[in-house]
Design a protein around this motif. Sequence first.
Motif, PDB file in Angstrom:
ATOM      1  N   VAL A 413     -10.004  -8.272 -13.154  1.00 42.85           N
ATOM      2  CA  VAL A 413     -10.169  -8.182 -11.959  1.00 42.85           C
ATOM      3  C   VAL A 413     -11.409  -7.577 -11.402  1.00 42.85           C
ATOM      4  N   SER A 414     -12.083  -8.191 -10.500  1.00 47.98           N
ATOM      5  CA  SER A 414     -13.534  -7.373  -9.817  1.00 47.98           C
ATOM      6  C   SER A 414     -12.849  -6.488  -8.743  1.00 47.98           C
ATOM      7  N   PHE A 415     -13.411  -5.188  -8.722  1.00 50.42           N
ATOM      8  CA  PHE A 415     -13.098  -4.185  -8.077  1.00 50.42           C
ATOM      9  C   PHE A 415     -14.481  -3.633  -7.001  1.00 50.42           C
ATOM     10  N   SER A 416     -14.231  -3.521  -5.854  1.00 57.60           N
ATOM     11  CA  SER A 416     -15.187  -2.966  -5.068  1.00 57.60           C
ATOM     12  C   SER A 416     -14.755  -1.662  -4.479  1.00 57.60           C
ATOM     13  N   PRO A 417     -15.380  -0.425  -4.847  1.00 60.29           N
ATOM     14  CA  PRO A 417     -14.970   0.821  -4.143  1.00 60.29           C
ATOM     15  C   PRO A 417     -14.811   0.570  -2.608  1.00 60.29           C
ATOM     16  N   GLN A 418     -16.139   0.193  -2.011  1.00 59.68           N
ATOM     17  CA  GLN A 418     -16.305   0.127  -0.742  1.00 59.68           C
ATOM     18  C   GLN A 418     -15.238  -0.567  -0.054  1.00 59.68           C
ATOM     19  N   ALA A 419     -14.939  -1.721  -0.633  1.00 62.94           N
ATOM     20  CA  ALA A 419     -13.859  -2.875  -0.027  1.00 62.94           C
ATOM     21  C   ALA A 419     -12.813  -2.259  -0.076  1.00 62.94           C
ATOM     22  N   CYS A 420     -12.208  -1.457  -1.207  1.00 65.54           N
ATOM     23  CA  CYS A 420     -11.167  -0.453  -1.100  1.00 65.54           C
ATOM     24  C   CYS A 420     -10.894   0.527  -0.162  1.00 65.54           C
ATOM     25  N   ARG A 421     -12.099   1.013   0.125  1.00 63.17           N
ATOM     26  CA  ARG A 421     -12.114   2.116   1.320  1.00 63.17           C
ATOM     27  C   ARG A 421     -11.910   1.662   2.488  1.00 63.17           C
ATOM     28  N   GLN A 422     -12.267   0.233   2.981  1.00 59.21           N
ATOM     29  CA  GLN A 422     -12.325  -0.207   4.109  1.00 59.21           C
ATOM     30  C   GLN A 422     -10.868  -0.752   4.356  1.00 59.21           C
ATOM     31  N   PHE A 423     -10.387  -1.157   3.184  1.00 59.50           N
ATOM     32  CA  PHE A 423      -9.006  -1.746   3.268  1.00 59.50           C
ATOM     33  C   PHE A 423      -7.744  -0.677   3.347  1.00 59.50           C
ATOM     34  N   LEU A 424      -8.138   0.408   2.754  1.00 57.73           N
ATOM     35  CA  LEU A 424      -7.090   1.516   3.099  1.00 57.73           C
ATOM     36  C   LEU A 424      -7.372   2.233   4.239  1.00 57.73           C
ATOM     37  N   GLY A 425      -8.535   2.349   4.856  1.00 58.10           N
ATOM     38  CA  GLY A 425      -8.858   2.936   5.966  1.00 58.10           C
ATOM     39  C   GLY A 425      -8.953   4.660   5.618  1.00 58.10           C
ATOM     40  N   VAL A 426      -9.298   4.898   4.507  1.00 58.06           N
ATOM     41  CA  VAL A 426      -9.376   6.336   3.986  1.00 58.06           C
ATOM     42  C   VAL A 426     -10.522   6.352   3.037  1.00 58.06           C
ATOM     43  N   ASP A 427     -11.338   7.451   2.724  1.00 59.50           N
ATOM     44  CA  ASP A 427     -12.510   7.419   1.946  1.00 59.50           C
ATOM     45  C   ASP A 427     -12.159   8.048   0.816  1.00 59.50           C
ATOM     46  N   VAL A 428     -11.693   7.517  -0.064  1.00 58.05           N
ATOM     47  CA  VAL A 428     -11.257   7.714  -1.494  1.00 58.05           C
ATOM     48  C   VAL A 428     -12.309   7.886  -2.444  1.00 58.05           C
ATOM     49  N   PRO A 429     -12.671   9.064  -3.016  1.00 56.18           N
ATOM     50  CA  PRO A 429     -13.773   9.300  -3.971  1.00 56.18           C
ATOM     51  C   PRO A 429     -13.693   8.296  -5.083  1.00 56.18           C
ATOM     52  N   GLU A 430     -14.898   7.936  -5.647  1.00 55.64           N
ATOM     53  CA  GLU A 430     -14.936   7.042  -6.713  1.00 55.64           C
ATOM     54  C   GLU A 430     -14.281   7.514  -8.073  1.00 55.64           C
ATOM     55  N   ASP A 431     -14.530   8.896  -8.075  1.00 58.10           N
ATOM     56  CA  ASP A 431     -14.087   9.595  -9.425  1.00 58.10           C
ATOM     57  C   ASP A 431     -12.532   9.372  -9.149  1.00 58.10           C
ATOM     58  N   GLU A 432     -11.898   9.502  -8.112  1.00 58.65           N
ATOM     59  CA  GLU A 432     -10.341   9.388  -7.813  1.00 58.65           C
ATOM     60  C   GLU A 432     -10.005   7.978  -8.356  1.00 58.65           C
ATOM     61  N   MET A 433     -10.749   7.180  -7.829  1.00 55.34           N
ATOM     62  CA  MET A 433     -10.306   5.547  -8.122  1.00 55.34           C
ATOM     63  C   MET A 433     -10.419   5.355  -9.744  1.00 55.34           C
ATOM     64  N   LEU A 434     -11.386   5.903 -10.337  1.00 53.73           N
ATOM     65  CA  LEU A 434     -11.452   5.663 -11.617  1.00 53.73           C
ATOM     66  C   LEU A 434     -10.220   6.384 -12.317  1.00 53.73           C
ATOM     67  N   ALA A 435      -9.901   7.754 -12.166  1.00 54.49           N
ATOM     68  CA  ALA A 435      -8.864   8.322 -12.740  1.00 54.49           C
ATOM     69  C   ALA A 435      -7.870   7.536 -12.654  1.00 54.49           C
ATOM     70  N   CYS A 436      -7.292   7.092 -11.348  1.00 59.40           N
ATOM     71  CA  CYS A 436      -6.090   6.414 -11.281  1.00 59.40           C
ATOM     72  C   CYS A 436      -6.012   5.010 -12.249  1.00 59.40           C
ATOM     73  N   PHE A 437      -7.112   4.292 -12.166  1.00 61.34           N
ATOM     74  CA  PHE A 437      -7.217   3.426 -13.401  1.00 61.34           C
ATOM     75  C   PHE A 437      -6.877   3.562 -14.826  1.00 61.34           C
ATOM     76  N   GLN A 438      -7.721   4.806 -15.148  1.00 61.86           N
ATOM     77  CA  GLN A 438      -7.838   5.470 -16.483  1.00 61.86           C
ATOM     78  C   GLN A 438      -6.344   5.732 -17.042  1.00 61.86           C
ATOM     79  N   TRP A 439      -5.511   6.530 -15.779  1.00 67.22           N
ATOM     80  CA  TRP A 439      -4.293   6.959 -16.233  1.00 67.22           C
ATOM     81  C   TRP A 439      -3.271   5.905 -16.185  1.00 67.22           C
TER      82      TRP A 439
END
Length: 803
Positions: A413-439
């Motif tokens: 799946v193609s994932f855009s951090p910026q699109a994710c932030r816009q979708f959620l309406g909150v500024d989630v750090p990229e490192d936090e997104m990466l950690a979610c996927f890795q765990w």
Amino acid sequence: MRASYKWLADYLDLSDLTPAELADRLTGAGLAVDAVEPLNRGVQGVVIGKILSVRPHPQADRLKVCLVDLGGRQVEIVCGAPNASPGLVVPVALPGARLPGGVDIGIAEFRGVASHGMLCSAEELGLEPRYLPKREAEGLWELPADLPLGADAVSLLHLDDVVLDIDLTPNRSDCLSIRGLVHELSAILRRPHRFPARVAAPRAEGESPLRVRLETPRCPRYEAQLLEGIERRETPLWMKMRLVAMGVRSIDLVVDITNYVMLEWGQPLHAFDADAIAEATIVVRQAREGERLVTLDGQERILTPDMMVIADPEKSIGLAGVMGGENSEIGPATRRIALESARFDGASIRRTGQALALRSEAQQRFEKGVDPAAVSSALHRASELLVELAGSRLVGGPRRVPAEEGALKRTVVSFSPQACRQFLGVDVPEDEMLACFQWLGFEVARGEASWRVEVPTRRPDVQLPADLYEEVARLYGYDHIPATSMRLPVDAPESSERLALASAIRRALVDWGLFEVRTYALTSPEAEAPMELDGAPVALLRPMSDDRRTLRRHLLPSLAEVARYNLAHQVPGGAIFELAKVFLADAWPQPEMPVERDVIGMMWFGETEGSPFERPRLLDFYDAKGVCEALLARLGIEASYRAGDAKFLHPGRQAVIDAQGQAIGLVGEVHPDVARAYEVPRAVYAEFDLALLSALATGQVRVTPIPRHPASRRDLAVIVPRDVASQALVDAAWQAVGEQGTLRMVRVFDVYTGAGVPVDHKSLAIALWFQMDERTLTDAEIDHAVGAVLQAWQSAFGAVLRA
């Protein structure tokens, strides 16, 4: 899904979390925990004891006096259980103990014999009998002989566990196993787990004598392991109690092992009696038309070609993914088993279960989708347990078809951090997104604007970028997402004349006392049969029920159903309407799609409630005609009426409504036979075609001032042939004097046939109103206009003024 807290703790460090705290963490991450239920329902002071001797009670035939060893001391306990016998190890509730339900145990006397406690069944310790073998559910709980006597029973009987009742959404099939929940908790808690990635095949000599043939594409993978030397041993207590905690009944060792591995890995397994498989050949195929199979529940099933079966060259031996066959059931004489682990098409399994009214844990997992990576590991894990606990031996290695499955295809799946932030309406750090996927075990290749995320096969629910956004949201924490007001621009929908017209009609009909109803667009041919409609009903391919298997062709049956319901609930009568679609086809199936018509259907049924000014009366044709005329007048449509021939309406009390040379609707009393069929004693029905109304409606309503000068009325009774329509005389009157501007209204107020009127003729009484805005008409002017009308009637219809 029930989950054992202790089983989860085997693979994950949960020492700092109570079961309630763990449930909160799961719920916060989107896996709602409905209940946290301790397996110990209040057991205190229960120990392990061994019955040394049993003697009859001297004063009671059904009671026994048991001498029980508690590991250093002996007590006498009176018991009535049928299976109380010397050598049996059982739970013992000593004086001072407490059992579920607030039962306190003390020293009791039974007909002269003192009982120093109570020997307990599993049910008396709070376990549900439906999860236990019949023998254990009916008598004393027979425990393993190696348990330490006198020791506290709660921990030894594994009653110190807690069950989490998780309300899974249908897409989270991965969490229907301990494996899936461990991976989920590992990501939620951000701590490593100890669940093995795979289980290696046990060492076995030689090649398996089993042969497997796949004759259907609905089974892309099938593996089987042959084992021999199966010993009839008791299921270990630890395994039995884990099955109980997970809500699965303990049956026997072989079945319990397959269920245990299914709960652990999420991969259903099945064991066949290998000696019942002809030619040692397993065939996976579609069932033959009319093929019969007696399943494990003792019911004979008639199969169809849409169902998948496990068979041998001679017969079917099981319903694939649903239930095994009685002819290959594991029994006391079984010495060799063929253990099955496979991938089956989920839709096929679901249809088979629905068609045969069967439901099983295995079927639930297959129809939601199993992890293809678990097929081999689950087979190897079950083989290990059968060797360890049942004393069996492997006969060759596992038979796999196809022999090499190749690399399992993972979803990317193609994932855009910026699109994710816009979708959620909150500024989630990229490192936090990466950690979610890795765990979660997702493999991520980071790019500047877009990431490439590879999803493991155990997560079939993750297919789209939005699914990844959801994973970030729930693992980052919904409580970290602030509540914000909607800022998106909201555009007004495009105006639609058809919608505006429908809205205006609704308001008008409600203003005139009708109630709007909404009914099913699905019906059945039987419901429409009394109307004798032309054409054919449009059948659904997969109807949900027999009485909703076709699209409706008319609104009358739907409105009649509402009327019948109200009459049955003591409503005296009323007026209802619905704006809805009907679906028409000359035949079905046909090459073209059915014609969809937007129709306004109205029905008047029963009688009025009455008032101080009017007695209750039956609602009739003229109630309906008045509403129809008022509606057409509001829309600016001039209409006329002519006799109708609809089969479902009364032949003498119906009319077709015409406007500009075309039929736009109808009104009439429902035919008595049709009314009886729908259990509505008397009803009037009217309908309009919304598309035709939309095309003809002008919305221009002409308003004239109230006349200042009086009108003059003249009543004429003329005899005309019976087949002359009264509307024809009305039209002729307007044509005769309408241009003069003095004729204001024409109404037929009486029709008579009988004495004084020739045969095949009728007498029509018609009122004419004459009026001018500027002055009062003279008698001569009125007489002249009346003469012109009579002359027109005589010339056109042979009308004769009645004496």
